[in-house]
Structures are given as C-alpha cells and as structure tokens.
Design a protein around this motif. Structure first.
Motif, PDB file in Angstrom:
ATOM      1  N   ASN A 151      53.228  11.807  59.814  1.00 57.75           N
ATOM      2  CA  ASN A 151      52.150  11.668  58.672  1.00 57.75           C
ATOM      3  C   ASN A 151      52.192  12.733  57.624  1.00 57.75           C
ATOM      4  OD1 ASN A 151      50.927   9.113  58.673  1.00 57.75           O
ATOM      5  ND2 ASN A 151      49.093   9.580  59.071  1.00 57.75           N
ATOM      6  N   THR A 152      53.132  13.690  57.567  1.00 58.30           N
ATOM      7  CA  THR A 152      53.327  14.901  56.873  1.00 58.30           C
ATOM      8  C   THR A 152      53.615  14.306  55.536  1.00 58.30           C
ATOM      9  OG1 THR A 152      54.349  17.116  56.484  1.00 58.30           O
ATOM     10  CG2 THR A 152      55.852  15.337  57.338  1.00 58.30           C
ATOM     11  N   THR A 153      52.702  14.953  54.581  1.00 57.74           N
ATOM     12  CA  THR A 153      52.934  14.928  53.115  1.00 57.74           C
ATOM     13  C   THR A 153      52.749  15.980  52.329  1.00 57.74           C
ATOM     14  OG1 THR A 153      50.540  14.480  52.834  1.00 57.74           O
ATOM     15  CG2 THR A 153      51.752  12.518  53.290  1.00 57.74           C
ATOM     16  N   ARG A 154      53.224  17.140  53.004  1.00 57.63           N
ATOM     17  CA  ARG A 154      53.413  18.294  52.300  1.00 57.63           C
ATOM     18  C   ARG A 154      54.780  18.819  52.217  1.00 57.63           C
ATOM     19  NH1 ARG A 154      48.547  23.030  53.393  1.00 57.63           N
ATOM     20  NH2 ARG A 154      46.814  21.834  52.563  1.00 57.63           N
ATOM     21  N   ASN A 206      59.090  17.094  51.517  1.00 58.47           N
ATOM     22  CA  ASN A 206      59.799  16.070  51.458  1.00 58.47           C
ATOM     23  C   ASN A 206      60.612  15.671  52.840  1.00 58.47           C
ATOM     24  OD1 ASN A 206      62.641  17.364  51.240  1.00 58.47           O
ATOM     25  ND2 ASN A 206      61.504  18.408  49.585  1.00 58.47           N
ATOM     26  N   THR A 214      58.391   8.294  57.199  1.00 56.40           N
ATOM     27  CA  THR A 214      57.461   9.299  56.628  1.00 56.40           C
ATOM     28  C   THR A 214      56.250   8.136  55.714  1.00 56.40           C
ATOM     29  OG1 THR A 214      58.600   9.738  54.594  1.00 56.40           O
ATOM     30  CG2 THR A 214      58.969  11.314  56.535  1.00 56.40           C
ATOM     31  N   ALA A 237      55.840   8.830  52.447  1.00 56.09           N
ATOM     32  CA  ALA A 237      56.549   8.850  51.177  1.00 56.09           C
ATOM     33  C   ALA A 237      57.493   7.756  51.163  1.00 56.09           C
ATOM     34  CB  ALA A 237      57.051  10.098  50.911  1.00 56.09           C
ATOM     35  N   VAL A 256      50.072  14.681  44.631  1.00 56.85           N
ATOM     36  CA  VAL A 256      50.707  15.144  46.042  1.00 56.85           C
ATOM     37  C   VAL A 256      51.028  16.858  46.085  1.00 56.85           C
ATOM     38  CG1 VAL A 256      51.660  12.936  46.458  1.00 56.85           C
ATOM     39  CG2 VAL A 256      52.845  14.545  45.436  1.00 56.85           C
ATOM     40  N   LEU A 291      56.596  17.304  47.704  1.00 54.93           N
ATOM     41  CA  LEU A 291      56.779  16.101  48.005  1.00 54.93           C
ATOM     42  C   LEU A 291      57.253  15.299  46.859  1.00 54.93           C
ATOM     43  CD1 LEU A 291      56.538  14.150  50.455  1.00 54.93           C
ATOM     44  CD2 LEU A 291      54.302  13.231  49.488  1.00 54.93           C
ATOM     45  N   GLY A 307      48.618  12.016  48.515  1.00 53.59           N
ATOM     46  CA  GLY A 307      48.929  12.705  49.570  1.00 53.59           C
ATOM     47  C   GLY A 307      48.072  13.920  50.034  1.00 53.59           C
ATOM     48  N   LEU A 355      48.755   7.910  51.118  1.00 49.15           N
ATOM     49  CA  LEU A 355      50.047   8.274  52.066  1.00 49.15           C
ATOM     50  C   LEU A 355      49.406   8.304  53.313  1.00 49.15           C
ATOM     51  CD1 LEU A 355      52.220  10.763  49.978  1.00 49.15           C
ATOM     52  CD2 LEU A 355      52.507   8.188  50.222  1.00 49.15           C
ATOM     53  N   GLY A 365      50.602   5.336  55.549  1.00 51.71           N
ATOM     54  CA  GLY A 365      51.105   5.979  56.730  1.00 51.71           C
ATOM     55  C   GLY A 365      50.328   5.485  58.119  1.00 51.71           C
TER      56      GLY A 365
END
Length: 259
Positions: free
Chosen positions: A42-45, A47, A69, A71, A89, A93, A111, A138, A174
């Motif tokens: 679930n990382t949205t920091r 890309n 991911t 995204a 975001v 990202l 995000g 996200l 996500g």
C-alpha cells in the motif's frame, strides 16, 4: 492447500531503510519450494520503479509483474473510465501517472501525500470533488510505521475528512479492497481458497485478505504490529508469527498438511 503467497512489503520485508533480518532468505525459500509470490504494497510515497530499486538494493530480485501497488490499480481504473487524474499524492508518486489524460471528466486521486497535506491542497481537492470529480483513494490505512520507528498518520484520515466534507464516498483501490488482492492472485493463476497473505497490519492486510476470500492470513509481529493487534479486528489472523521467517516456516509446513 497453499498454491500462492501474497507478501506485504513495509513492516514485513523491510522497515524504514533496512531489510528485516531473515526476510531475503525467507523469500528465497518460498521460491525454492515453487510457491509463486506477489508483493502487494500500500505504499504511496514511492513510485513503482523506486520500490523495485529498493528491493534490488536489499538483494531481492522482483519483477514489475510481481509487484502490485495502488498507483498501478489507479492507472488501470483511470484508463478504463477515461478520466484525467487530479493528484493529491507525494511528489515521488507523480511519475506513475504521467501521460494520463481522459476525455470523460476528472478523478481525484489521494495517496499518502505527507507534507503536501495542508489546508490549501485539501481544500483544492474538496472543490474538485464537489465540482464533479470521481474520488479514488489509493489506500485507507489509519497509520504507518515511520522512519523514526513510531506510527504516523496515514492517508486514511485525510480520505475520511474529504468524504465527510464532500459527502462522496471514495473508491479504495489498494488494500483492503478485495479486487486488489484478487488481481494479484489472478496474475499467478491462484485461487483465493489456495492463497495466503502475510502482513503486519491486522486490519488492512489480514482482515482485509480474509474478507476478500483468501483461505489463510498470517500476521507478523514486526513493522507496525503492536501487542494485541491480532485481537482487534475480525476476521482474526489464521496465525500470528514473530517475523516473515517464522511465517514462511508456517506456510511451508501448512502446505503439506492442509487439504
């Protein structure tokens, strides 16, 4: 029978800038016994390429097709619905959304924007929503394990604030969205009844996977895990293990026992 494994990343494979001891060997053991793996983060920091580069730096060779991911899920949704993204975001990202232009209106994509979250950016996002933009989240996590080892606010709090103000429910792409888990399983031709999820978040990773229909979900006591988390959410974990190494021991043993 276990025929496929979904692994969370942050808190399971690595914690901040360090790989969790034994994680690289644990992944190698899954590959050695022939179990296909998908990494569902679930990382949205960061890309997607940055995440792959980080894993490579930890000695883990992961292909783009093995990493799922939010995204990526958002790009697919935007393409299918012919929408142009309005992004709230993290700047890192933005690269995952380049060249996306739709002709059927806009979609707000939220995000974990970190320091980008402030009154001005949230108010701009709110105005996009009340002017007709679709609402894509996200992820909806409450917290994440920050680089200082403490838990920090995740995107879920800001998504909820925008939902409250706009009276518009977000489409969560996500985890714990069932479609997110199932898309990863479909990519390796694995039935949800033959899959196991390993994560450090009892709510999003574990209860989310079990609600999506996965037969097993193992909670690890690393990352954001805190004592008693296994008792906070339903469905409860199939098992709670010290770390990914112990979880892989459990998976390999269960593979030969479960029908």
């Amino acid at each position: 029978m276990i025929s496929g494994v979904l692994l969370d990343l942050a808190g399971v494979i690595y914690d901040g800038g360090k790989v969790i001891p034994g994680a690289t060997d644990a992944v190698a053991r899954l590959r050695e016994v022939g179990l296909p793996i998908r990494f569902v983060s679930n990382t949205t920091r960061s890309n997607k390429q940055a995440v792959l580069d980080r894993l490579d730096g930890f000695g883990l060779s992961v292909t783009r097709s093995e990493l799922f991911t939010p995204a990526q899920a958002a790009r697919e949704w935007l393409g299918q619905h012919n929408r142009t993204p309005c992004l709230l975001v993290d700047p890192d990202l933005v690269a995952d959304f380049h060249d996306l232009v739709g002709g059927q209106g806009k979609a707000l994509v939220v995000g974990d924007a970190g320091e980008v979250f402030n009154y001005q950016t949230l108010n701009r996002a709110f105005r996009e929503l009340i002017e007709g933009a679709e609402f894509l989240a996200l992820a909806s996590n409450r917290t994440f394990q920050d680089v200082d080892g403490k838990r920090s606010l995740d995107a879920g709090a800001f998504v909820t604030a925008l939902e409250f103000a706009s009276r518009k429910a977000a489409i969560v792409l996500g985890k714990p969205s069932p479609q997110f888990f199932l898309s990863a399983l479909t990519s390796m031709n694995c039935s949800k009844m033959e899959a196991v999820m390993v994560g450090d978040d009892a709510e999003t990773d574990i209860a989310g996977a079990l609600r999506a229909g996965l037969s097993e979900a193992v909670l690890v006591r690393t990352g954001k895990y805190r004592l008693g988390d296994e008792n906070l959410f339903k469905p409860a974990p199939t098992a709670t293990m010290d770390d990914i190494s112990a979880a892989v021991d459990w998976i390999i043993a269960a593979r030969s026992i479960l029908p």
